[in-house]
Design a protein around this motif. Structure first.
Motif, PDB file in Angstrom:
ATOM      1  N   ALA A  68      90.947   2.560  35.438  1.00  0.00           N
ATOM      2  CA  ALA A  68      90.931   3.620  36.359  1.00  0.00           C
ATOM      3  C   ALA A  68      91.383   3.001  38.148  1.00  0.00           C
ATOM      4  O   ALA A  68      91.986   3.863  38.038  1.00  0.00           O
ATOM      5  CB  ALA A  68      89.191   3.915  36.569  1.00  0.00           C
ATOM      6  N   MET A  69      91.046   1.853  38.045  1.00  0.00           N
ATOM      7  CA  MET A  69      91.492   1.335  39.343  1.00  0.00           C
ATOM      8  C   MET A  69      92.848   1.775  39.229  1.00  0.00           C
ATOM      9  O   MET A  69      93.529   2.126  40.487  1.00  0.00           O
ATOM     10  CB  MET A  69      91.513  -0.231  39.591  1.00  0.00           C
ATOM     11  N   ILE A  70      94.098   0.961  38.936  1.00  0.00           N
ATOM     12  CA  ILE A  70      94.986   1.352  38.679  1.00  0.00           C
ATOM     13  C   ILE A  70      95.993   2.806  38.389  1.00  0.00           C
ATOM     14  O   ILE A  70      96.407   3.199  39.057  1.00  0.00           O
ATOM     15  CB  ILE A  70      95.782   0.592  37.744  1.00  0.00           C
ATOM     16  N   ARG A  71      94.463   3.540  37.550  1.00  0.00           N
ATOM     17  CA  ARG A  71      95.812   5.059  37.223  1.00  0.00           C
ATOM     18  C   ARG A  71      95.485   5.916  38.510  1.00  0.00           C
ATOM     19  O   ARG A  71      96.232   6.400  39.307  1.00  0.00           O
ATOM     20  CB  ARG A  71      94.473   5.434  36.239  1.00  0.00           C
ATOM     21  N   GLU A  72      94.125   5.301  39.097  1.00  0.00           N
ATOM     22  CA  GLU A  72      93.586   5.479  40.884  1.00  0.00           C
ATOM     23  C   GLU A  72      94.972   5.690  41.777  1.00  0.00           C
ATOM     24  O   GLU A  72      95.648   6.600  42.156  1.00  0.00           O
ATOM     25  CB  GLU A  72      92.540   6.275  41.364  1.00  0.00           C
ATOM     26  N   ARG A  73      95.274   4.377  41.736  1.00  0.00           N
ATOM     27  CA  ARG A  73      96.199   3.858  42.719  1.00  0.00           C
ATOM     28  C   ARG A  73      97.539   4.608  42.366  1.00  0.00           C
ATOM     29  O   ARG A  73      98.460   4.844  43.661  1.00  0.00           O
ATOM     30  CB  ARG A  73      96.652   2.495  42.486  1.00  0.00           C
ATOM     31  N   LEU A  74      98.195   4.107  41.422  1.00  0.00           N
ATOM     32  CA  LEU A  74      99.013   5.234  40.762  1.00  0.00           C
ATOM     33  C   LEU A  74      99.439   6.666  41.342  1.00  0.00           C
ATOM     34  O   LEU A  74     100.391   7.141  41.202  1.00  0.00           O
ATOM     35  CB  LEU A  74      99.448   4.667  38.887  1.00  0.00           C
ATOM     36  N   SER A  75      98.575   6.684  40.859  1.00  0.00           N
ATOM     37  CA  SER A  75      98.743   8.570  40.728  1.00  0.00           C
ATOM     38  C   SER A  75      99.179   9.089  43.128  1.00  0.00           C
ATOM     39  O   SER A  75      99.449  10.518  42.727  1.00  0.00           O
ATOM     40  CB  SER A  75      97.901   9.831  40.532  1.00  0.00           C
ATOM     41  N   ARG A  76      98.779   8.220  43.480  1.00  0.00           N
ATOM     42  CA  ARG A  76      99.101   8.332  45.314  1.00  0.00           C
ATOM     43  C   ARG A  76     100.500   8.481  45.689  1.00  0.00           C
ATOM     44  O   ARG A  76     101.633   8.318  45.307  1.00  0.00           O
ATOM     45  CB  ARG A  76      98.354   6.780  45.980  1.00  0.00           C
ATOM     46  N   SER A  77     100.543   9.547  46.350  1.00  0.00           N
ATOM     47  CA  SER A  77     102.311  10.115  46.828  1.00  0.00           C
ATOM     48  C   SER A  77     102.409   8.772  46.866  1.00  0.00           C
ATOM     49  O   SER A  77     103.748   9.035  46.850  1.00  0.00           O
ATOM     50  CB  SER A  77     102.126  10.904  47.628  1.00  0.00           C
ATOM     51  N   ASP A  78     102.425   7.561  47.620  1.00  0.00           N
ATOM     52  CA  ASP A  78     103.811   6.622  47.804  1.00  0.00           C
ATOM     53  C   ASP A  78     104.161   5.840  46.444  1.00  0.00           C
ATOM     54  O   ASP A  78     105.342   5.626  46.892  1.00  0.00           O
ATOM     55  CB  ASP A  78     102.770   5.461  48.660  1.00  0.00           C
ATOM     56  N   ALA A  79     103.713   6.005  45.350  1.00  0.00           N
ATOM     57  CA  ALA A  79     103.962   5.517  44.006  1.00  0.00           C
ATOM     58  C   ALA A  79     104.773   6.957  43.638  1.00  0.00           C
ATOM     59  O   ALA A  79     104.785   6.350  42.006  1.00  0.00           O
ATOM     60  CB  ALA A  79     102.832   5.571  43.592  1.00  0.00           C
ATOM     61  N   LYS A  80     104.937   8.282  43.885  1.00  0.00           N
ATOM     62  CA  LYS A  80     105.699   8.778  43.091  1.00  0.00           C
ATOM     63  C   LYS A  80     106.920   8.504  42.684  1.00  0.00           C
ATOM     64  O   LYS A  80     107.523   8.855  41.862  1.00  0.00           O
ATOM     65  CB  LYS A  80     105.842   9.958  43.862  1.00  0.00           C
ATOM     66  N   ASN A  81     107.792   7.176  43.111  1.00  0.00           N
ATOM     67  CA  ASN A  81     108.865   7.434  42.869  1.00  0.00           C
ATOM     68  C   ASN A  81     109.034   5.663  41.833  1.00  0.00           C
ATOM     69  O   ASN A  81     109.995   5.209  41.054  1.00  0.00           O
ATOM     70  CB  ASN A  81     110.408   7.485  43.896  1.00  0.00           C
ATOM     71  N   GLY A  82     107.623   5.310  41.552  1.00  0.00           N
ATOM     72  CA  GLY A  82     107.599   4.643  40.650  1.00  0.00           C
ATOM     73  C   GLY A  82     106.683   2.765  41.514  1.00  0.00           C
ATOM     74  O   GLY A  82     106.273   3.316  42.310  1.00  0.00           O
ATOM     75  N   ALA A  83     106.496   2.124  40.651  1.00  0.00           N
ATOM     76  CA  ALA A  83     106.071   1.029  41.476  1.00  0.00           C
ATOM     77  C   ALA A  83     106.443  -0.419  41.613  1.00  0.00           C
ATOM     78  O   ALA A  83     107.313  -0.325  40.190  1.00  0.00           O
ATOM     79  CB  ALA A  83     104.285   1.348  41.018  1.00  0.00           C
ATOM     80  N   LEU A  84     105.924  -1.234  41.437  1.00  0.00           N
ATOM     81  CA  LEU A  84     106.058  -2.889  41.724  1.00  0.00           C
ATOM     82  C   LEU A  84     105.177  -3.571  41.443  1.00  0.00           C
ATOM     83  O   LEU A  84     103.957  -2.938  41.844  1.00  0.00           O
ATOM     84  CB  LEU A  84     107.120  -4.029  42.581  1.00  0.00           C
ATOM     85  N   LEU A  85     104.415  -3.907  40.031  1.00  0.00           N
ATOM     86  CA  LEU A  85     102.887  -3.962  39.316  1.00  0.00           C
ATOM     87  C   LEU A  85     102.734  -5.558  39.066  1.00  0.00           C
ATOM     88  O   LEU A  85     103.893  -5.573  38.310  1.00  0.00           O
ATOM     89  CB  LEU A  85     103.157  -2.997  38.359  1.00  0.00           C
ATOM     90  N   ASP A  86     102.059  -5.923  39.973  1.00  0.00           N
ATOM     91  CA  ASP A  86     101.542  -7.430  40.692  1.00  0.00           C
ATOM     92  C   ASP A  86     100.306  -7.758  39.640  1.00  0.00           C
ATOM     93  O   ASP A  86      99.157  -7.475  40.789  1.00  0.00           O
ATOM     94  CB  ASP A  86     101.692  -7.992  41.302  1.00  0.00           C
ATOM     95  N   GLY A  87     100.183  -8.080  38.595  1.00  0.00           N
ATOM     96  CA  GLY A  87      99.140  -8.796  38.142  1.00  0.00           C
ATOM     97  C   GLY A  87      98.069  -7.970  37.490  1.00  0.00           C
ATOM     98  O   GLY A  87      96.859  -8.092  36.583  1.00  0.00           O
ATOM     99  N   PHE A  88      98.904  -6.840  36.894  1.00  0.00           N
ATOM    100  CA  PHE A  88      98.900  -5.206  35.724  1.00  0.00           C
ATOM    101  C   PHE A  88      99.760  -4.888  35.164  1.00  0.00           C
ATOM    102  O   PHE A  88     100.867  -4.665  35.316  1.00  0.00           O
ATOM    103  CB  PHE A  88      97.756  -4.337  36.877  1.00  0.00           C
ATOM    104  N   PRO A  89      99.877  -5.040  34.047  1.00  0.00           N
ATOM    105  CA  PRO A  89      98.867  -5.374  32.604  1.00  0.00           C
ATOM    106  C   PRO A  89      98.185  -6.521  32.474  1.00  0.00           C
ATOM    107  O   PRO A  89      99.720  -7.829  32.541  1.00  0.00           O
ATOM    108  CB  PRO A  89      98.981  -5.029  31.696  1.00  0.00           C
ATOM    109  N   ARG A  90      97.054  -7.467  32.462  1.00  0.00           N
ATOM    110  CA  ARG A  90      96.604  -8.486  32.198  1.00  0.00           C
ATOM    111  C   ARG A  90      96.393  -8.534  30.818  1.00  0.00           C
ATOM    112  O   ARG A  90      95.191  -9.895  29.988  1.00  0.00           O
ATOM    113  CB  ARG A  90      96.032  -8.969  33.143  1.00  0.00           C
TER     114      ARG A  90
END
Ligand code: AP5
Length: 225
Positions: A68-90
């Motif tokens: 739930a925490m990562i879903r919320e973070r990925l839905s923010r505007s700064d992640a609209k072009n994608g993201a570099l995930l570190d420590g998730f998924p595990r």
């Protein structure tokens, strides 16, 4: 299409170090589940209080809370072009949940660099790590020392040693990694996403090798959003 990169590797492999080094170049935000938990702990939020015991014992925070925490973070505007995930998924459940949530954002996991480091090296790396209090910049007393001892080169804030970097907790974290996270290597290999990167080389060289296998991303993402 957004670009999603998952950095995989054991505790101390250098995921955070490399993510901090390449995130700007890629124009993608660095999203570290551990950093988000530590930030919440600092602010004493409900999430932080829930995570504290698990982190101090070197165990994983339950999947539902973390997803739930990562879903919320990925839905923010700064992640609209994608993201570099570190420590998730595990865990496999987190990896399945990530695939589902990324399809909702019209994306998928594009590539999974697996930073490979032998177990013996990890304890020395983690017990010698110093972390910046303000923004989590990472140093090592031997391999990557700050210019001024005890002070972050980037923002001048105090450096501290993480509670979970004590030798006993590090050993527990490595065991948890082997049991719960290592299966993801096969999970992503079978899907043709995994690329191995030798994490035992010096930091700069790992960065070059990593950039060589990462996709070219648009430089237009506004990380300040
Ligand atoms: P988290 O913060 O994610 O810890 P971790 O995965 O154990 O990873 P680390 O931050 O310890 O290592 P790193 O690979 O980033 O290495 P670094 O670059 O710092 O998680 C902490 C806790 O939060 C977990 O135990 C769990 O409780 C909870 N949690 C987080 N995510 C979760 C999830 N998805 N589900 C459930 N619970 C979760 O480098 C280490 C040191 O080595 C540094 O000192 C660095 O300077 C040095 N170094 C780096 N690269 C090199 C190199 N090439 N040569 C020499 N030294 C190097």
């Amino acid at each position: 299409m957004p670009t999603y990169i998952v950095l995989l590797g054991p505790p101390g492999a250098g995921k955070g170090t490399q993510a901090q080094a390449v995130s700007q170049t890629l124009g993608l935000p660095h999203i570290s589940s551990g950093d988000i938990f530590r930030e919440n702990l600092k602010k004493q939020t409900d999430l932080g209080k829930l995570a504290e015991g698990f982190m101090n014992r070197g165990e994983l925070v339950p999947d539902d809370v973390t997803i739930a925490m990562i879903r919320e973070r990925l839905s923010r505007s700064d992640a609209k072009n994608g993201a570099l995930l570190d420590g998730f998924p595990r865990t496999p459940a987190q990896a399945e949940a990530l695939s589902t949530m990324l399809s909702e954002f019209d994306g998928e996991v594009d590539v999974v660099p697996y930073i490979k480091v032998h177990e013996e090296v990890l304890i020395e790396r983690l017990t010698g790590r110093w972390t910046c209090r303000a923004q989590g910049h990472v140093y090592h007393e031997k391999h990557n020392p700050p210019k001024v001892p005890g002070s972050c080169d980037i923002d001048g804030s105090e450096l501290y040693q993480r509670d979970d970097d004590k030798a006993e907790t590090v050993k527990r974290r490595i065991r948890v990694y082997l049991e719960q996270t290592e299966p993801l290597i096969e999970f992503y290999r079978q899907r043709g996403k995994l690329i191995e990167v030798d994490g035992t080389k010096p930091i700069e060289q790992v960065k070059e090798n990593l950039l060589a296998v990462l996709p070219d991303t648009e430089q237009t993402n506004d990380l300040g959003a």
